[in-house]
Write a protein that holds these residues in place. Structure first.
Motif, PDB file in Angstrom:
ATOM      1  N   THR A  83       0.639  -1.155  -0.122  1.00 17.31           N
ATOM      2  CA  THR A  83      -0.066   0.162   0.159  1.00 17.31           C
ATOM      3  C   THR A  83       0.908   1.121  -0.143  1.00 17.31           C
ATOM      4  N   LEU A  84       1.940   1.198   0.873  1.00 17.96           N
ATOM      5  CA  LEU A  84       2.867   2.510   0.855  1.00 17.96           C
ATOM      6  C   LEU A  84       3.434   2.616  -0.593  1.00 17.96           C
ATOM      7  N   LEU A  85       3.784   1.605  -1.418  1.00 15.72           N
ATOM      8  CA  LEU A  85       4.291   1.738  -2.797  1.00 15.72           C
ATOM      9  C   LEU A  85       3.134   2.257  -3.842  1.00 15.72           C
ATOM     10  N   ALA A  86       1.923   1.899  -3.641  1.00 14.32           N
ATOM     11  CA  ALA A  86       0.775   2.235  -4.239  1.00 14.32           C
ATOM     12  C   ALA A  86       0.667   3.701  -4.135  1.00 14.32           C
ATOM     13  N   PHE A  87       0.486   4.059  -2.921  1.00 14.94           N
ATOM     14  CA  PHE A  87       0.340   5.516  -2.683  1.00 14.94           C
ATOM     15  C   PHE A  87       1.566   6.297  -3.178  1.00 14.94           C
ATOM     16  N   HIS A  88       2.658   5.793  -3.205  1.00 17.44           N
ATOM     17  CA  HIS A  88       3.928   6.567  -3.609  1.00 17.44           C
ATOM     18  C   HIS A  88       3.631   6.733  -5.127  1.00 17.44           C
ATOM     19  N   HIS A  89       3.766   5.421  -5.634  1.00 16.15           N
ATOM     20  CA  HIS A  89       3.419   5.531  -7.305  1.00 16.15           C
ATOM     21  C   HIS A  89       2.126   6.681  -7.722  1.00 16.15           C
ATOM     22  N   LYS A  90       1.033   6.692  -7.059  1.00  8.85           N
ATOM     23  CA  LYS A  90      -0.022   7.271  -7.286  1.00  8.85           C
ATOM     24  C   LYS A  90       0.297   8.936  -7.510  1.00  8.85           C
ATOM     25  N   ALA A  91       1.226   9.478  -6.241  1.00  5.11           N
ATOM     26  CA  ALA A  91       1.632  10.768  -6.049  1.00  5.11           C
ATOM     27  C   ALA A  91       2.590  10.891  -6.913  1.00  5.11           C
ATOM     28  N   HIS A  92       3.508  10.137  -7.248  1.00  9.39           N
ATOM     29  CA  HIS A  92       4.604  10.548  -8.225  1.00  9.39           C
ATOM     30  C   HIS A  92       4.087  10.520  -9.782  1.00  9.39           C
ATOM     31  N   ASP A  93       3.156   9.595 -10.096  1.00  8.51           N
ATOM     32  CA  ASP A  93       2.530   9.648 -11.541  1.00  8.51           C
ATOM     33  C   ASP A  93       1.648  10.786 -11.691  1.00  8.51           C
ATOM     34  N   LEU A 124       4.493   6.933   5.649  1.00  9.28           N
ATOM     35  CA  LEU A 124       3.991   7.469   4.520  1.00  9.28           C
ATOM     36  C   LEU A 124       4.334   8.948   4.325  1.00  9.28           C
ATOM     37  N   THR A 125       4.736   9.560   5.348  1.00 14.01           N
ATOM     38  CA  THR A 125       4.957  10.858   5.513  1.00 14.01           C
ATOM     39  C   THR A 125       6.381  10.908   4.673  1.00 14.01           C
ATOM     40  N   LEU A 126       7.106  10.012   4.706  1.00 11.19           N
ATOM     41  CA  LEU A 126       8.333  10.175   3.775  1.00 11.19           C
ATOM     42  C   LEU A 126       8.217   9.821   2.386  1.00 11.19           C
ATOM     43  N   ALA A 127       7.303   8.840   1.987  1.00 10.74           N
ATOM     44  CA  ALA A 127       6.939   8.613   0.568  1.00 10.74           C
ATOM     45  C   ALA A 127       6.190   9.855  -0.136  1.00 10.74           C
ATOM     46  N   LEU A 128       5.405  10.623   0.662  1.00 13.89           N
ATOM     47  CA  LEU A 128       5.041  11.901   0.093  1.00 13.89           C
ATOM     48  C   LEU A 128       5.938  13.094   0.009  1.00 13.89           C
ATOM     49  N   ALA A 129       6.844  13.099   0.761  1.00 12.95           N
ATOM     50  CA  ALA A 129       7.661  14.150   1.167  1.00 12.95           C
ATOM     51  C   ALA A 129       8.213  14.769  -0.387  1.00 12.95           C
ATOM     52  N   SER A 130       8.445  13.865  -1.296  1.00 14.58           N
ATOM     53  CA  SER A 130       9.086  14.775  -2.677  1.00 14.58           C
ATOM     54  C   SER A 130       7.866  15.055  -3.666  1.00 14.58           C
ATOM     55  N   THR A 131       6.529  14.711  -3.343  1.00 14.47           N
ATOM     56  CA  THR A 131       5.387  14.870  -4.241  1.00 14.47           C
ATOM     57  C   THR A 131       4.671  16.104  -4.025  1.00 14.47           C
TER      58      THR A 131
END
Length: 318
Positions: A83-93, A124-131
């Motif tokens: 799920t972390l990866l899915a949100f990471h990809h969704k934000a970056h895409d 999730l905070t780190l996964a969103l940091a650059s988006t």
């Protein structure tokens, strides 16, 4: 990460990870509706992954504009790492800012599972940091246990109530929070479980055969056995390449899961963030642990005085 208090052309509290505590439909809608409507008005993609009840509420109150919102497919929340990866990809895409309302399903989780989902909320905070993503996490105070609500206060850097947003003074840095999760000791493997000692790459094929046979006897489905074998390869390669060149594998099962533990007696690993975020594609280091977290249902990693332990868990029910 952007300070939630900082003004921006994207509106209030962009690039942020917010906690919403709600005790009823009115409190939920008071924050969720302006969040979704504000994103649509700004032309930002809006993605919602929440309970059936809250999905129905939002669809009803958004009216025709609900068709402009992306609602999560069934089983969006699979494992914390996936799920972390899915949100990471969704934000970056998504080019530019976007908005996500994500409500983690807590019902029926074991204590170990709940701990990993709270770790996910922190990371999730780190996964969103650059988006450009603004993530709002609702927590229902009527049904969630006190320990989950307490952890929520520690894993979100900002708080939302209605349309008001403010920094969260209780927030703990993700690396520190994740490291604290790893202080929970792992139970010892059961006495008499199947074991295999390997020494260098020449015994990897034997290790695979050992794992394949035990997983089959435990009734693990064929596709899950394939995933397990990839995880075993990566864990053993990590021990050979970065540790002492030798290792130990133990396999056992319960009614719910098959466990496979690889121990590297001389390895050291900073497990707080290991394998949780997608690795840098410019080099190979770190991919093995990330692959293990993606293909397993859960993976516990610890470094103790006995070396590094990677415990892979595969559900027998999936």
């Amino acid at each position: 990460m952007t300070d939630p208090r900082a003004p921006s052309r994207y509106g209030p509290a962009p690039h942020a990870h917010h906690l919403l505590l709600y005790g009823g439909d009115e409190q939920f809608l008071a924050a969720a509706l302006p969040f979704a409507r504000g994103g649509l008005a700004a032309g930002e993609p809006v993605f919602i992954a929440t309970t059936r009840h809250n999905t129905t509420l939002l669809r009803r109150h958004l009216g025709p504009r609900a068709d402009e919102v992306s609602f999560a497919p069934v089983h969006w929340y699979r494992s914390p790492a996936q799920t972390l990866l899915a949100f990471h990809h969704k934000a970056h895409d998504t080019p530019g800012p976007s908005r996500v309302l994500g409500e983690t399903p807590w019902a029926g989780l074991t204590r170990d599972e709940a701990r990993e989902w709270t770790r996910y909320e922190s990371l999730l905070t780190l996964a969103l940091a650059s988006t450009g993503a603004w993530h709002l996490c609702p927590y229902d105070t009527r049904v969630l246990p006190p320990e989950v609500l307490h952890a929520a206060q520690l894993t979100h850097p900002a708080l939302t109530s209605g349309t008001a947003h403010r920094p969260n003074p209780a927030h703990v840095a993700p690396a520190r929070f994740s490291a604290a999760c790893d202080t929970v000791p792992l139970p010892e493997p059961p006495y008499g479980c199947a074991e295999f000692h390997f020494d260098g790459v020449r015994q990897i094929a034997e290790l695979r055969s050992f794992a394949h046979r035990l997983a089959g006897l435990a009734g693990l489905p064929a596709d899950r056995i394939d995933s397990l074998l990839i995880c075993v390869d990566e864990a053993a390669a990590n021990a050979i390449r970065h540790g002492g060149g030798v290792g130990h594998c133990a396999i056992w099962s319960t009614a719910a899961e098959v466990f496979c533990q690889i121990t590297d007696p001389k390895g050291t690993l900073d497990t707080a963030l290991a394998g949780y975020l997608p690795p840098d594609t410019s080099h190979l280091d770190g991919r093995g642990l990330w692959i293990i977290r993606q293909l397993s249902d859960a993976a516990d990693m610890r470094t103790t005085e006995r070396g590094t332990i990677i415990r892979i868990r595969m559900s027998r029910r999936r």
